[in-house]
Design a protein around this motif. Structure first.
Motif, PDB file in Angstrom:
ATOM      1  N   MET A   1       0.896  -1.288   0.171  1.00 15.22           N
ATOM      2  CA  MET A   1      -0.086   0.013  -0.004  1.00 15.22           C
ATOM      3  C   MET A   1       1.082   1.190  -0.052  1.00 15.22           C
ATOM      4  O   MET A   1       1.943   1.341   0.513  1.00 15.22           O
ATOM      5  CB  MET A   1      -0.889   0.000   1.276  1.00 15.22           C
ATOM      6  CG  MET A   1      -1.747   1.146   1.199  1.00 15.22           C
ATOM      7  SD  MET A   1      -2.976   0.898   2.774  1.00 15.22           S
ATOM      8  CE  MET A   1      -3.493   2.385   3.064  1.00 15.22           C
ATOM      9  N   LYS A   2       0.523   2.097  -0.935  1.00 16.88           N
ATOM     10  CA  LYS A   2       1.262   3.262  -0.862  1.00 16.88           C
ATOM     11  C   LYS A   2       1.218   4.215   0.277  1.00 16.88           C
ATOM     12  O   LYS A   2       0.221   4.168   1.111  1.00 16.88           O
ATOM     13  CB  LYS A   2       0.707   4.240  -1.898  1.00 16.88           C
ATOM     14  CG  LYS A   2       0.794   3.826  -3.474  1.00 16.88           C
ATOM     15  CD  LYS A   2       1.035   4.966  -4.552  1.00 16.88           C
ATOM     16  CE  LYS A   2       1.555   4.287  -5.807  1.00 16.88           C
ATOM     17  NZ  LYS A   2       1.496   4.922  -6.771  1.00 16.88           N
ATOM     18  N   LYS A   3       2.415   5.089   0.798  1.00 18.21           N
ATOM     19  CA  LYS A   3       2.221   5.648   1.995  1.00 18.21           C
ATOM     20  C   LYS A   3       1.580   6.881   1.758  1.00 18.21           C
ATOM     21  O   LYS A   3       1.367   7.375   0.694  1.00 18.21           O
ATOM     22  CB  LYS A   3       3.619   6.192   2.264  1.00 18.21           C
ATOM     23  CG  LYS A   3       3.782   6.836   3.454  1.00 18.21           C
ATOM     24  CD  LYS A   3       5.187   7.239   3.867  1.00 18.21           C
ATOM     25  CE  LYS A   3       5.261   8.128   5.046  1.00 18.21           C
ATOM     26  NZ  LYS A   3       6.519   8.981   5.463  1.00 18.21           N
ATOM     27  N   LYS A   4       0.581   7.228   2.765  1.00 17.90           N
ATOM     28  CA  LYS A   4      -0.129   8.307   2.761  1.00 17.90           C
ATOM     29  C   LYS A   4       0.418   9.562   3.450  1.00 17.90           C
ATOM     30  O   LYS A   4       1.140   9.428   4.480  1.00 17.90           O
ATOM     31  CB  LYS A   4      -1.411   8.195   3.458  1.00 17.90           C
ATOM     32  CG  LYS A   4      -2.516   7.071   2.665  1.00 17.90           C
ATOM     33  CD  LYS A   4      -3.899   7.368   3.071  1.00 17.90           C
ATOM     34  CE  LYS A   4      -4.195   6.886   4.316  1.00 17.90           C
ATOM     35  NZ  LYS A   4      -5.356   6.899   4.718  1.00 17.90           N
ATOM     36  N   TYR A   5       0.335  10.758   3.117  1.00 14.28           N
ATOM     37  CA  TYR A   5       1.124  11.921   3.440  1.00 14.28           C
ATOM     38  C   TYR A   5      -0.113  12.928   4.128  1.00 14.28           C
ATOM     39  O   TYR A   5      -1.286  13.297   3.459  1.00 14.28           O
ATOM     40  CB  TYR A   5       1.777  12.834   2.477  1.00 14.28           C
ATOM     41  CG  TYR A   5       3.090  11.963   2.100  1.00 14.28           C
ATOM     42  CD1 TYR A   5       4.195  11.773   2.707  1.00 14.28           C
ATOM     43  CD2 TYR A   5       2.815  11.153   0.982  1.00 14.28           C
ATOM     44  CE1 TYR A   5       5.210  11.047   2.367  1.00 14.28           C
ATOM     45  CE2 TYR A   5       4.066  10.223   0.561  1.00 14.28           C
ATOM     46  CZ  TYR A   5       5.048  10.244   0.965  1.00 14.28           C
ATOM     47  OH  TYR A   5       6.374   9.558   0.676  1.00 14.28           O
ATOM     48  N   HIS A   6       0.324  13.881   5.139  1.00  9.69           N
ATOM     49  CA  HIS A   6      -0.826  14.962   5.587  1.00  9.69           C
ATOM     50  C   HIS A   6      -0.448  16.152   4.732  1.00  9.69           C
ATOM     51  O   HIS A   6       0.452  16.321   3.939  1.00  9.69           O
ATOM     52  CB  HIS A   6      -0.402  15.149   6.794  1.00  9.69           C
ATOM     53  CG  HIS A   6      -0.807  14.166   7.834  1.00  9.69           C
ATOM     54  ND1 HIS A   6      -2.041  13.851   8.270  1.00  9.69           N
ATOM     55  CD2 HIS A   6      -0.128  13.106   8.590  1.00  9.69           C
ATOM     56  CE1 HIS A   6      -2.101  12.698   9.218  1.00  9.69           C
ATOM     57  NE2 HIS A   6      -0.937  12.487   9.056  1.00  9.69           N
TER      58      HIS A   6
END
Length: 408
Positions: A1-6
């Motif tokens: 799963m791709k990393k999520k960013y704020h």
């Protein structure tokens, strides 16, 4: 799963450039030769350190993009410029050079367009069958795309609300397409004038350019993606077109990578200008997300129809567009009628302390001397002869080579 960013943690930027023949100044549909000469064989996507290269729909346009999310914009201009220099070195034996700005001023799309024939060609071929991609709105529309992340629905709501109300302002900073086929078009942002209607066969794809008032993933799917899927079904028998790919609004939600991509920026004459504009827009969006001018509810209340009216005039007049809608101006802390250029000046004074100093000169030149469209028209002095156009756009090629802004 791709990393999520704020929000505002990382950025993605894409820049599109035309390949132009040195002797004739015609577009050169040889991106495959450029990619081959870089990689030793034809690869559609090449990673070149922090920057990646890739093909586009048409064979005379190459895209440079951040190779994955970038933590900062401060050195990006130099990195993009280094890749421009490398491309121009590889193109030299092919008698070809890169050109910035959003539209080729002499191109005849009916005779000069060649579609990309390699990877993804079945997707491009299907698009061509549906829309006829030989028009200016398809084959002569170079842009800068800015990708901004969101972590969850709450962040999506804030970011989408802020982006929607900023979209109508963008031509006042970015317009760079005043000439087509040797004619002054009367629109400083002719690329966007075509953008509005280039998918008229299936209106659900572009909508009104300004996205609908949707502020959650569920709502976005129901309001935007489902109508797109229904509308494309009769054309896409083999189901090869993706909803993210088809959505052509001026800002599109990419839930596959948790980002919103802003697409209404005409590309400029050099990376220094593009990155400075992106940095400026990001700081304005931060101020809106932080409610420095108005509440989130006020931002969310604006309809696509009302925002489109402001955008439509900006497409024609860019920074000289007069904004008389006081309620819209209040979104940015203004309360008397002003031009779009004056809105940007006001916003610049507000966010300037937060901006890296390296971006000041480029932004101040645009605010003082006008959009690239305005500067090009000034340089032409109302003489759109082929010879004069080639001379002026030759200077734009020098600006790209030297990473300097154009001054007539």
């Amino acid at each position: 799963m791709k990393k999520k960013y704020h929000l505002f943690e990382v950025y993605g930027i894409e820049l599109e450039y035309m390949l132009v023949k040195n002797d004739t100044f015609k577009v050169a549909p040889i991106v495959d030769k450029l990619l081959t000469s870089k990689a030793g064989k034809l690869i559609a996507d090449i990673e070149n350190g922090d920057i990646a290269w890739s093909n586009e729909l048409v064979a005379h346009v190459i895209e440079l993009k951040t190779n994955g999310p970038a933590k900062s914009l401060d050195n990006l201009s130099k990195k993009f410029h280094a890749n421009v220099l490398e491309m121009n070195r590889l193109l030299e034996p092919l008698n070809t050079k890169l050109l910035g700005s959003a539209s080729h001023p002499l191109m005849n799309p009916n005779t000069d367009t060649q579609l990309w024939k390699h990877s993804y060609s079945e997707v491009y071929a299907l698009y061509n069958t549906i829309f006829n991609c030989k028009g200016h709105g398809w084959s002569n529309v170079q842009s800068t795309h800015l990708n901004l992340p969101f972590y969850d629905d709450k962040e999506f709501e804030k970011l989408h609300a802020a982006i929607r109300i900023v979209l109508p302002l963008l031509p006042g900073l970015c317009a760079s397409s005043p000439i087509l086929e040797c004619q002054i078009t009367g629109f400083k942002d002719t690329r966007l004038e075509f953008y509005k209607t280039n998918q008229k066969e299936i209106p659900d794809l572009t909508g009104m350019v300004i996205p609908e008032r949707v502020f959650s993933k569920l709502d976005y799917y129901a309001t935007i993606f489902e109508p797109i899927k229904r509308a494309i079904r009769p054309y896409d028998k083999n189901k090869i077109l993706d909803q993210h790919f088809l959505n052509s609004r001026g800002a599109i939600a990419r839930f596959d990578r948790n980002a919103i991509e802003i697409r209404l920026m005409d590309i400029q004459e050099c990376p220094k200008a593009d990155i400075a504009i992106c940095a400026f827009v990001i700081e304005v969006l931060k101020a809106l997300v932080n409610k420095e001018f108005c509440t989130l509810q006020t931002q969310k209340s604006w309809t696509k129809q009302d925002l489109f009216l402001i955008l439509d005039d900006a497409i024609k007049n860019a920074e000289d567009s007069k904004i008389t809608t006081i309620e819209y101006l209040k979104l940015f802390g203004l309360n008397t009628p002003v031009t779009l250029g004056e809105v940007w000046n006001h916003l610049y004074q507000h966010i300037k302390p937060k901006l890296h100093k390296s971006h000041y000169p480029a932004i101040e030149l645009i605010l003082e001397q006008g959009t690239l469209a305005t500067r090009v028209l000034k340089a032409l002095e109302k003489d759109p002869s082929e010879k004069n156009i080639i001379a002026v756009y030759g200077q734009l090629q020098d600006c790209l080579q030297n990473n300097t802004l154009f001054q007539p």
